[in-house]
Structures are given as structure tokens and as C-alpha cells.
Design an enzyme around this catalytic site. Structure first.
Site, mmCIF file in Angstrom:
data_model
loop_
_atom_site.group_PDB
_atom_site.id
_atom_site.type_symbol
_atom_site.label_atom_id
_atom_site.label_comp_id
_atom_site.label_asym_id
_atom_site.label_seq_id
_atom_site.Cartn_x
_atom_site.Cartn_y
_atom_site.Cartn_z
ATOM 1 N NE ARG A 1 -3.118 -0.148 3.104
ATOM 2 C CZ ARG A 1 -2.542 0.255 4.253
ATOM 3 N NH1 ARG A 1 -2.136 1.495 4.370
ATOM 4 N NH2 ARG A 1 -2.423 -0.585 5.270
ATOM 5 C CE1 TYR B 1 -18.093 8.595 -16.408
ATOM 6 C CE2 TYR B 1 -17.132 8.886 -14.240
ATOM 7 C CZ TYR B 1 -17.806 8.111 -15.158
ATOM 8 O OH TYR B 1 -18.202 6.848 -14.807
ATOM 9 C CG ASP C 1 -10.792 13.910 -16.627
ATOM 10 O OD1 ASP C 1 -10.180 13.313 -17.532
ATOM 11 O OD2 ASP C 1 -11.624 13.358 -15.884
ATOM 12 C CE LYS D 1 -13.575 5.356 -18.684
ATOM 13 N NZ LYS D 1 -13.952 6.684 -18.246
#
Ligand code: PLP
Length: 406
Positions: free
Chosen positions: A77, A131, A196, A221
């Protein structure tokens, strides 16, 4: 040592390399010396160390500034060498000092919002459309942030002393509306601008060069590019990256190493994929614009492989009639996808806000893939209907397809 941070030191002072070169080499500079060609996948959750005093010092240092701990990894992590390769490569492509990867685009955005809130800067200024889920996260204030929606011209007036972030998408999902990033960055003053860049990718646009302090991607994407990996990443300067690593460590939204591997592999073909799909998209825009069944076509000045268009008829009919194109949400895959934003990607946005942002009920969003452009046009032409096409029963027309559900 199998760390991507070492790669970064290796290239200091070297001549800058072109994007196409970085795409296949960044994050991999050490491989040949290690006698490797493909990057190794490190799935370890933890790492043995007989020097716990040293680990304590490195954890203290991480708690101070979030710098990537030097030396061997400590715990999954905190950082992972395979994921670090992807981060190094993406930072190189976006032209930023650093990048921090997350489990998804939404996890990446959440970390940015949390990092700003933790500094007491809970207010966000944002430009629609975004989005659908980004809009939802801000509007619902799920992370304790408060949003002011404005247009680019209203940004300066919307800033408050507690504004921690200005957020835009360009080209925006799903209307492909563009903002002048340089002008917006200027309007932000000292408040960091988050752009973005999911739709444009660094192949078409590098927002950091235009003044954005944070560049966000849904890596799900184009960066992944094959529809088989979820991920998100923020490219930024090292100071902000340190804060994001600390948030990631404390909240756990890490990218899985296998996803990191797939995203690094995706980057290698990113320039070729984006350019090829963009060429097909430009041709489809040309044909759609000339088509009387199409009311309006949206295509950004910078180009790209995303098209939005409005039909005179029922958009749901178009979705139900595609055969080669996949009717599915998401985008940026090697195959072409179509979806109806008002029903799916932007459904969670209040209908009035959605329409006010230009996401009309007749709008369809097409993510153009790598198929032959004439095959794509034949499918679109059929899906748009209104031609003397002999009706063919679904089973006969598409024997490999399951009967349509819902
Ligand atoms: C899909 C998308 C997101 C969210 O990314 P996930 O990986 O699905 O969490 C954010 N921004 C844009 C522009 C997107 O298209």
C-alpha cells in the site's frame, strides 16, 4: 534495484525524447541492464527487511513529505515497483515531475479532493460538463467538499479563500466541449487547476504545459486501451504527488500491480492507437455531418477518437441497432463503443443540470476504435435507420450474439 524512481535519475541530463519514443521506453530504462526485456510483475504484498531501524526512518520520511521511499519496497500500500514503472512513464508522457496511480479514475479524483480538504481547502470551482460520476461526487459533496459551478469566464469571481481546486475537462465528457486551458490556468491564480485529460491523452494535449498543476486520467480508457483494466492516475509536481501518496497510503485506493503492468503495456501503443482511431473518427465526422438523419455533430478542434452526435430520431433505436459497434459505456478501447449519455454515463446527474451542460436527450457518444472505417460506417448507417434495408431477424443477422437483454 528494480525501481522506476531510479530510471528518472538515469535520464537527468539526457536529451529530451519524442513522445512516441517515451511511450515504449519510459519506465523501462533499467530493463536491459537487468537482463530483462518485458517488465517484471511484482505481486508481493510485503517485503522482507532485517533492518527495521532503517524502515522506521523511511516511514518517518514518508510521513513527512510523501516522497517515494528509497531503497527496497516496504508494503504494497506504500508503493509497488510495477506500478511505479507506469507512474514514471505517464509522468514522462505528460511532462510532469511525478505521477501517482490509483485503483480507478474516481479513486484518483477522490484522493485529490481529500488532499485539498486536509489542508482546509474544501471549496471546488468546476466547469460543466464533467464525466457524470465526477459531477456527482462534487454535487453530492460525498467527501465533504462544496462546489461552485461556473463557466470559464466566471472562474476568477468564483474563487474564495478556501478554494482548493479548480476542475475542468477538455475535451469534456460527453459533449467534447473544449476550454482554453492556458486562459483557465491564468484565471485560477494560485489555486491549482486540475485538468481531466482522459479524452485527449498526452498524445493530443499536455495540460501541464498550459498551466494545469494536476492532470487526471481515467486510465481505464485510452491509457489501458483494451477494455480490460480499471485504473486512474494523477500527473503533477512532486510536492502534490507526495500528498497524494500519503492519501493513497492512508485510504487504500491503490492500483493493483497487474493493472500497473497492463497500463504500462497500454502506454507503449498509445500514440499509434490514438492517431489511427482519430483518423477514422475524422472520417466518420465528415460522413455524419453530411447525413440528413444526424442533427448535429460535436468534434473538438484538437481532434481525437471521440465523437458526439445528435440524431433526429430516437437515440435508443440507434443503440439497439448496432451490430459491429458495441453498445456499452466506457471508451478508449481498441473496439468501437457507443452509448447514450443521458441514460448511462451521465444518468446520475440531475436532468436539468445535465441538459444545462449541453448533454441533450438526443445525444449519442461514440468512441471510435481501430476497425476499418468503412465497416464502422456501414454499421452506423444501418443503426441510423431510415434506409431501404431489408429487415433481417436478429438471430440471422447476428448469430454470435446473445438475445438482447433489457
Ligand atoms: C471514466 C471517466 C472517469 C472515471 O474513471 P473510472 O476509471 O471509471 O473511475 C473520469 N473522467 C473521465 C473523463 C472519464 O471518462
Amino acid at each position: 534495484m528494480d525501481t522506476a524512481s531510479m530510471d528518472a535519475h538515469d535520464v537527468v541530463g539526457a536529451a529530451p525524447r519524442a513522445l512516441a519514443t517515451e511511450a515504449v521506453h519510459a519506465g523501462r530504462d533499467d530493463l536491459a541492464r537487468q537482463g530483462l526485456h518485458a517488465p517484471p510483475i511484482d505481486l508481493s504484498t510485503t517485503y522482507p527487511s532485517y533492518d527495521s531501524r532503517g524502515e522506521a526512518d523511511r516511514i518517518d520520511a514518508f510521513a513527512t513529505d510523501g516522497a517515494d521511499p528509497s531503497g527496497p519496497p516496504i508494503y504494497g500500500r506504500l508503493g509497488n515497483p510495477t506500478v511505479a514503472r507506469f507512474e514514471t512513464a505517464l509522468a514522462r508522457l505528460e511532462g510532469t515531475e511525478s505521477a501517482v496511480a490509483f485503483a480507478s479514475g474516481m479513486a484518483a479524483l477522490s484522493a485529490v479532493l481529500l488532499a485539498r480538504s486536509a489542508e482546509g481547502l474544501r471549496h471546488v470551482v468546476a466547469v460543466r460538463p464533467l464525466y457524470g460520476c465526477s459531477d456527482h461526487l462534487l454535487t453530492a459533496g460525498l467527501l465533504g467538499t462544496e462546489v461552485t459551478w461556473t463557466d470559464p469566464a466566471g472562474i476568477t469571481d468564483a474563487l474564495r479563500p478556501d478554494t482548493g481546486l479548480v476542475m475542468v475537462e477538455s475535451p469534456a465528457n460527453p459533449t467534447l466541449a473544449e476550454v482554453d486551458l492556458r486562459a483557465v490556468a491564468h484565471a485560477c491564480g494560485t489555486v491549482p487547476l486540475l485538468a481531466d485529460n482522459t479524452f485527449a491523452t498526452p498524445v493530443l494535449q499536455r495540460p501541464a504545459e498550459q498551466g494545469a498543476r494536476l492532470v487526471l486520467h481515467s486510465a481505464t480508457k485510452y491509457l489501458g486501451g483494451h477494455g480490460d483494466v480499471l485504473g486512474g492516475v494523477v500527473a503533477c509536481d512532486e510536492r502534490l504527488a507526495g500528498r497524494l501518496r500519503q492519501i493513497r497510503f492512508a485510504t487504500g485506493g491503490i492500483l493493483h500491480p497487474l493493472a500497473g503492468y497492463l497500463l504500462l503495456r497500454g502506454l507503449a501503443t498509445l500514440p499509434v492507437r490514438v492517431r489511427a482511431a482519430s483518423a477514422s473518427a475524422a472520417e466518420l465526422v465528415h460522413r455524419l455531418t453530411a447525413d440528413p438523419r444526424v442533427a448535429r455533430v460535436h468534434y473538438p478542434r484538437i481532434g481525437g477518437a471521440m465523437i458526439a452526435f445528435e440524431v433526429h430520431g430516437d437515440p435508443h433505436e440507434v443503440i439497439s441497432r448496432v451490430r459491429l459497434i458495441t453498445p456499452a459505456v466506457s471508451l478508449g478501447s481498441v473496439d468501437t463503443l457507443i452509448q447514450h449519455p443521458a441514460s448511462i454515463s451521465h444518468r446520475i446527474v440531475d436532468a436539468d443540470d445535465r441538459r444545462g451542460a449541453g448533454v441533450h436527450d438526443g445525444l449519442l457518444r461514440l468512441s471510435v476504435g481501430l476497425e476499418d472505417v468503412d465497416d464502422l460506417w456501414a454499421d452506423l448507417d444501418h443503426a441510423l435507420g431510415g434506409r431501404a434495408v431489408t429487415p433481417v431477424p436478429l438471430q440471422a443477422a447476428a448469430p454470435l450474439r446473445e438475445p438482447a437483454a433489457g
